[in-house]
Design a protein around this motif. Sequence first.
Motif, PDB file in Angstrom:
ATOM      1  N   LYS A  36       0.455  -1.287  -0.135  1.00 28.33           N
ATOM      2  CA  LYS A  36       0.307   0.199   0.055  1.00 28.33           C
ATOM      3  C   LYS A  36       0.767   1.128   0.011  1.00 28.33           C
ATOM      4  N   VAL A  37       2.170   1.074   0.669  1.00 27.59           N
ATOM      5  CA  VAL A  37       3.275   2.433   0.616  1.00 27.59           C
ATOM      6  C   VAL A  37       3.977   1.965  -0.826  1.00 27.59           C
ATOM      7  N   ALA A  68      11.754   7.014   0.521  1.00 24.13           N
ATOM      8  CA  ALA A  68      10.858   5.893   0.358  1.00 24.13           C
ATOM      9  C   ALA A  68      10.391   6.514   2.070  1.00 24.13           C
ATOM     10  N   LEU A  69      11.354   6.528   2.900  1.00 22.17           N
ATOM     11  CA  LEU A  69      11.066   6.105   3.916  1.00 22.17           C
ATOM     12  C   LEU A  69      10.584   7.806   4.521  1.00 22.17           C
ATOM     13  N   LYS A  70      10.486   8.843   3.864  1.00 27.10           N
ATOM     14  CA  LYS A  70      10.062  10.510   3.908  1.00 27.10           C
ATOM     15  C   LYS A  70       8.811  10.744   3.636  1.00 27.10           C
ATOM     16  N   GLY A  71       7.998   9.392   3.139  1.00 30.36           N
ATOM     17  CA  GLY A  71       6.846   9.235   1.853  1.00 30.36           C
ATOM     18  C   GLY A  71       6.860   8.672   2.535  1.00 30.36           C
ATOM     19  N   TYR A  72       6.415   6.882   3.524  1.00 30.75           N
ATOM     20  CA  TYR A  72       5.982   6.348   4.534  1.00 30.75           C
ATOM     21  C   TYR A  72       5.732   6.649   5.645  1.00 30.75           C
ATOM     22  N   GLU A  77      -2.081   6.252   4.677  1.00 34.39           N
ATOM     23  CA  GLU A  77      -2.302   4.560   5.424  1.00 34.39           C
ATOM     24  C   GLU A  77      -1.582   4.585   6.357  1.00 34.39           C
ATOM     25  N   HIS A  78      -0.220   4.698   7.326  1.00 36.28           N
ATOM     26  CA  HIS A  78       0.839   4.941   7.517  1.00 36.28           C
ATOM     27  C   HIS A  78      -0.211   5.511   8.667  1.00 36.28           C
TER      28      HIS A  78
END
Length: 101
Positions: A36-37, A68-72, A77-78
Amino acid sequence: MVKHVILWKLKEELSDSEKVRIKADMKAELEGLKGKVPGLLDIVIQTEPLPSSNAEVMLDSTLEDEDALKGYAVHPEHVRVADTYVRPYTQVRMCMDYRIS
């Protein structure tokens, strides 16, 4: 690639039965973020620590890179899972992010 590892201690006022339910929900919801992420390659939640541990839940995730970590961190959803299944029940959070090859 980047590893994102978190250790949590649940709130002391929770009963043992509440902790069992909360840990199961955390595991299901957080592991459900895979797919999802964007950039989240793997995520595993450990909820059965050995008695020598001083944390009750561990998140071990692998992401493509720091972007990707910043986006997560801000992915809807997160944020929903963290606000609903994690933050209300935890009193201590420790995080370590690092690069892997």
